[in-house]
Scaffold this motif. Structure first.
Motif, PDB file in Angstrom:
ATOM      1  N   GLU A  22       0.824  -1.211   0.000  1.00  0.00           N
ATOM      2  CA  GLU A  22       0.000   0.000   0.000  1.00  0.00           C
ATOM      3  C   GLU A  22       0.857   1.259   0.000  1.00  0.00           C
ATOM      4  OE1 GLU A  22      -3.191  -0.201   2.841  1.00  0.00           O
ATOM      5  OE2 GLU A  22      -3.587  -2.297   2.317  1.00  0.00           O
ATOM      6  N   LEU A  23       1.927   1.208  -0.798  1.00  0.00           N
ATOM      7  CA  LEU A  23       2.818   2.364  -0.906  1.00  0.00           C
ATOM      8  C   LEU A  23       2.655   2.994  -2.279  1.00  0.00           C
ATOM      9  CD1 LEU A  23       6.077   0.724   0.501  1.00  0.00           C
ATOM     10  CD2 LEU A  23       4.614   2.369   1.693  1.00  0.00           C
ATOM     11  N   GLU A  24       2.863   4.314  -2.303  1.00  0.00           N
ATOM     12  CA  GLU A  24       2.850   5.001  -3.592  1.00  0.00           C
ATOM     13  C   GLU A  24       4.187   5.690  -3.761  1.00  0.00           C
ATOM     14  OE1 GLU A  24      -0.098   8.143  -5.546  1.00  0.00           O
ATOM     15  OE2 GLU A  24      -1.052   6.714  -4.164  1.00  0.00           O
ATOM     16  N   LEU A  25       4.914   5.342  -4.828  1.00  0.00           N
ATOM     17  CA  LEU A  25       6.207   5.974  -5.067  1.00  0.00           C
ATOM     18  C   LEU A  25       5.983   7.347  -5.668  1.00  0.00           C
ATOM     19  CD1 LEU A  25       8.219   3.053  -6.777  1.00  0.00           C
ATOM     20  CD2 LEU A  25       7.793   3.439  -4.352  1.00  0.00           C
ATOM     21  N   ASP A  26       6.829   8.326  -5.285  1.00  0.00           N
ATOM     22  CA  ASP A  26       6.746   9.606  -6.008  1.00  0.00           C
ATOM     23  C   ASP A  26       7.525   9.453  -7.305  1.00  0.00           C
ATOM     24  OD1 ASP A  26       9.448  10.127  -5.590  1.00  0.00           O
ATOM     25  OD2 ASP A  26       9.125  11.643  -4.051  1.00  0.00           O
ATOM     26  N   GLU A  27       7.643  10.523  -8.087  1.00  0.00           N
ATOM     27  CA  GLU A  27       8.217  10.347  -9.446  1.00  0.00           C
ATOM     28  C   GLU A  27       9.693   9.960  -9.430  1.00  0.00           C
ATOM     29  OE1 GLU A  27       9.251  14.965 -10.612  1.00  0.00           O
ATOM     30  OE2 GLU A  27       7.744  13.854 -11.766  1.00  0.00           O
ATOM     31  N   GLU A  28      10.358  10.178  -8.287  1.00  0.00           N
ATOM     32  CA  GLU A  28      11.762   9.745  -8.182  1.00  0.00           C
ATOM     33  C   GLU A  28      11.901   8.437  -7.406  1.00  0.00           C
ATOM     34  OE1 GLU A  28      14.313  13.823  -8.232  1.00  0.00           O
ATOM     35  OE2 GLU A  28      13.295  13.331  -6.366  1.00  0.00           O
ATOM     36  N   GLY A  29      10.763   7.835  -7.107  1.00  0.00           N
ATOM     37  CA  GLY A  29      10.788   6.529  -6.455  1.00  0.00           C
ATOM     38  C   GLY A  29      10.800   6.563  -4.931  1.00  0.00           C
ATOM     39  N   PHE A  30      10.645   7.741  -4.346  1.00  0.00           N
ATOM     40  CA  PHE A  30      10.672   7.844  -2.873  1.00  0.00           C
ATOM     41  C   PHE A  30       9.327   7.481  -2.248  1.00  0.00           C
ATOM     42  CE2 PHE A  30      14.212  10.913  -3.605  1.00  0.00           C
ATOM     43  CZ  PHE A  30      15.123  10.431  -2.663  1.00  0.00           C
ATOM     44  N   VAL A  31       9.396   6.933  -1.018  1.00  0.00           N
ATOM     45  CA  VAL A  31       8.215   6.800  -0.148  1.00  0.00           C
ATOM     46  C   VAL A  31       8.598   7.305   1.235  1.00  0.00           C
ATOM     47  CG1 VAL A  31       7.240   4.781  -1.322  1.00  0.00           C
ATOM     48  CG2 VAL A  31       8.771   4.443   0.624  1.00  0.00           C
ATOM     49  N   LEU A  32       7.593   7.623   2.037  1.00  0.00           N
ATOM     50  CA  LEU A  32       7.876   8.014   3.428  1.00  0.00           C
ATOM     51  C   LEU A  32       8.376   6.785   4.193  1.00  0.00           C
ATOM     52  CD1 LEU A  32       4.830  10.323   4.200  1.00  0.00           C
ATOM     53  CD2 LEU A  32       7.256  11.007   4.187  1.00  0.00           C
ATOM     54  N   ILE A  33       9.451   6.982   4.933  1.00  0.00           N
ATOM     55  CA  ILE A  33      10.017   5.874   5.721  1.00  0.00           C
ATOM     56  C   ILE A  33       8.975   5.318   6.685  1.00  0.00           C
ATOM     57  CG2 ILE A  33      11.726   5.344   7.528  1.00  0.00           C
ATOM     58  CD1 ILE A  33      13.625   7.296   6.071  1.00  0.00           C
ATOM     59  N   ASP A  34       8.220   6.209   7.309  1.00  0.00           N
ATOM     60  CA  ASP A  34       7.198   5.758   8.279  1.00  0.00           C
ATOM     61  C   ASP A  34       6.194   4.816   7.616  1.00  0.00           C
ATOM     62  OD1 ASP A  34       8.340   7.050  10.333  1.00  0.00           O
ATOM     63  OD2 ASP A  34       6.931   8.738  10.395  1.00  0.00           O
ATOM     64  N   GLN A  35       5.813   5.149   6.394  1.00  0.00           N
ATOM     65  CA  GLN A  35       4.835   4.292   5.698  1.00  0.00           C
ATOM     66  C   GLN A  35       5.443   2.930   5.355  1.00  0.00           C
ATOM     67  OE1 GLN A  35       3.126   6.423   2.389  1.00  0.00           O
ATOM     68  NE2 GLN A  35       2.088   7.904   3.726  1.00  0.00           N
ATOM     69  N   LEU A  36       6.697   2.949   4.922  1.00  0.00           N
ATOM     70  CA  LEU A  36       7.372   1.675   4.606  1.00  0.00           C
ATOM     71  C   LEU A  36       7.503   0.821   5.869  1.00  0.00           C
ATOM     72  CD1 LEU A  36       8.997  -0.178   2.651  1.00  0.00           C
ATOM     73  CD2 LEU A  36      11.040   1.053   3.366  1.00  0.00           C
ATOM     74  N   LEU A  37       7.943   1.454   6.956  1.00  0.00           N
ATOM     75  CA  LEU A  37       8.133   0.706   8.215  1.00  0.00           C
ATOM     76  C   LEU A  37       6.801   0.127   8.700  1.00  0.00           C
ATOM     77  CD1 LEU A  37      10.656   3.001  10.131  1.00  0.00           C
ATOM     78  CD2 LEU A  37      11.109   0.759   9.091  1.00  0.00           C
ATOM     79  N   HIS A  38       5.743   0.931   8.577  1.00  0.00           N
ATOM     80  CA  HIS A  38       4.423   0.469   9.012  1.00  0.00           C
ATOM     81  C   HIS A  38       4.039  -0.805   8.233  1.00  0.00           C
ATOM     82  CE1 HIS A  38       0.319   0.727  10.487  1.00  0.00           C
ATOM     83  NE2 HIS A  38      -0.082   0.528   9.239  1.00  0.00           N
ATOM     84  N   ALA A  39       4.215  -0.735   6.907  1.00  0.00           N
ATOM     85  CA  ALA A  39       3.834  -1.888   6.064  1.00  0.00           C
ATOM     86  C   ALA A  39       4.690  -3.111   6.387  1.00  0.00           C
ATOM     87  CB  ALA A  39       3.979  -1.517   4.593  1.00  0.00           C
ATOM     88  N   ILE A  40       6.009  -2.890   6.537  1.00  0.00           N
ATOM     89  CA  ILE A  40       6.916  -4.022   6.812  1.00  0.00           C
ATOM     90  C   ILE A  40       6.579  -4.632   8.171  1.00  0.00           C
ATOM     91  CG2 ILE A  40       9.337  -4.600   7.340  1.00  0.00           C
ATOM     92  CD1 ILE A  40       9.669  -3.831   4.603  1.00  0.00           C
ATOM     93  N   ASN A  41       6.336  -3.794   9.142  1.00  0.00           N
ATOM     94  CA  ASN A  41       6.056  -4.316  10.493  1.00  0.00           C
ATOM     95  C   ASN A  41       4.708  -5.016  10.559  1.00  0.00           C
ATOM     96  OD1 ASN A  41       8.474  -3.788  11.908  1.00  0.00           O
ATOM     97  ND2 ASN A  41       7.986  -1.600  11.885  1.00  0.00           N
ATOM     98  N   GLU A  42       3.772  -4.565   9.742  1.00  0.00           N
ATOM     99  CA  GLU A  42       2.472  -5.267   9.671  1.00  0.00           C
ATOM    100  C   GLU A  42       2.660  -6.683   9.146  1.00  0.00           C
ATOM    101  OE1 GLU A  42      -0.807  -3.440   7.638  1.00  0.00           O
ATOM    102  OE2 GLU A  42      -1.538  -2.947   9.655  1.00  0.00           O
ATOM    103  N   GLY A  43       3.646  -6.862   8.260  1.00  0.00           N
ATOM    104  CA  GLY A  43       3.925  -8.190   7.698  1.00  0.00           C
ATOM    105  C   GLY A  43       4.432  -9.169   8.753  1.00  0.00           C
ATOM    106  N   GLY A  44       5.051  -8.639   9.798  1.00  0.00           N
ATOM    107  CA  GLY A  44       5.494  -9.465  10.930  1.00  0.00           C
ATOM    108  C   GLY A  44       6.539 -10.513  10.585  1.00  0.00           C
ATOM    109  N   ASN A  45       7.415 -10.229   9.626  1.00  0.00           N
ATOM    110  CA  ASN A  45       8.407 -11.228   9.208  1.00  0.00           C
ATOM    111  C   ASN A  45       9.680 -11.224  10.056  1.00  0.00           C
ATOM    112  OD1 ASN A  45       6.863 -12.136   7.081  1.00  0.00           O
ATOM    113  ND2 ASN A  45       7.648 -10.582   5.676  1.00  0.00           N
ATOM    114  N   TYR A  46       9.804 -10.283  10.954  1.00  0.00           N
ATOM    115  CA  TYR A  46      11.074 -10.133  11.680  1.00  0.00           C
ATOM    116  C   TYR A  46      10.855 -10.327  13.183  1.00  0.00           C
ATOM    117  CZ  TYR A  46      12.061  -8.589   7.058  1.00  0.00           C
ATOM    118  OH  TYR A  46      12.167  -8.577   5.691  1.00  0.00           O
TER     119      TYR A  46
END
Ligand code: HQG
Length: 222
Positions: A22-46
């Motif tokens: 559920e991430l949206e890249l900006d035109e240079e490929g950036f996402v907010l770190i908080d959003q990435l961390l939220h998604a990764i932590n929701e996955g619970g793989n670590y």
């Protein structure tokens, strides 16, 4: 914390599948770190919560600079296959760049040039060693190509900055590409223009060793 696995997951999310997170890249490929961390932590793989410090450690310790943090954002520096076009900064590369591939691909590269295939750009390396390791990922007979970036640029081919060792490009026609026979020293090498490279060599009729034997003065074994 398995940083290697985390690095792979981040590359997957930022290069190929932001929608799965559920991430949206900006035109240079950036996402907010908080959003990435939220998604990764929701996955619970670590085994614990992933933090910004983990991302910073991956970037600091990885043998390849795959990701970049700027302020509160993170992006993958190369490798994208997302449908959305990621804009890269144009630049002037070193006069020669390398590309590691398989012998099997040489016929098609000779015909169509280097093309991005599944990714958005062709990926090139600043040194032979890196091209070699890129090629060896494919676990087939390898070929190291050399791109004359100066001639290509003169004819309008654009190159873009990936990181300090990776350059990106649009299609590169075969007239700017040579197949390299490299020896242990920088001067111990010979390049054959791809268009002149005998099909029998990459078709496996001649092995590279046989090829080198036929031209002992010119070619040296890697
Ligand atoms: C080949 C890794 C047939 C091309 C690496 C390559 C790199 C053609 C393959 C980065 C062709 C694409 C990218 C044509 C190109 N006909 N085959 N006309 N034109 N090819 O994996 O460059 O570790 O998409 O030679 O280190 O191998 O993930 O590209 O063999 O920097 O960070 O089509 O990915 O980085 O394969 O690798 P890939 P690549 P990471």
């Amino acid at each position: 914390m398995k940083l290697n696995e985390l690095s792979k997951e981040i590359s997957y999310a930022l290069r190929h599948a932001p929608h799965e997170y559920e991430l949206e890249l900006d035109e240079e490929g950036f996402v907010l770190i908080d959003q990435l961390l939220h998604a990764i932590n929701e996955g619970g793989n670590y085994d614990r919560t992933v933090t910004k410090a983990d991302l910073e450690e991956i970037i600091r310790t990885s043998e390849k600079k795959r990701h970049e943090i700027v302020g509160d954002k993170i992006r993958a520096l190369y490798g994208h296959s997302v449908p959305q076009f990621i804009k890269k900064e144009e630049g002037v590369p070193p006069k020669v760049l390398y590309h590691g591939t398989t012998k099997e691909a040489l016929g098609s590269i000779k015909k169509n040039g280097l093309v991005p295939m599944q990714r958005q750009y062709v990926h090139l390396s600043v040194d032979r060693e890196m091209a070699d390791s890129v090629a060896r990922r494919k676990k087939k007979d390898i070929a190291i190509l050399q791109v004359d970036t100066e001639a290509a640029q003169k004819n309008g081919i654009k190159f873009y900055v990936g990181n300090d060792k990776v350059w990106l490009a649009d299609n590169i026609p075969s007239k700017y590409i040579g197949v390299g026979f490299f020896g242990p020293t920088p001067t111990d090498c010979h390049i054959i223009q791809l268009d002149d490279y005998p099909t029998s060599a990459y078709a496996g009729v001649w092995t590279v060793e046989e090829f080198i034997k036929k031209f002992p003065d010119k070619y040296k074994k890697v």
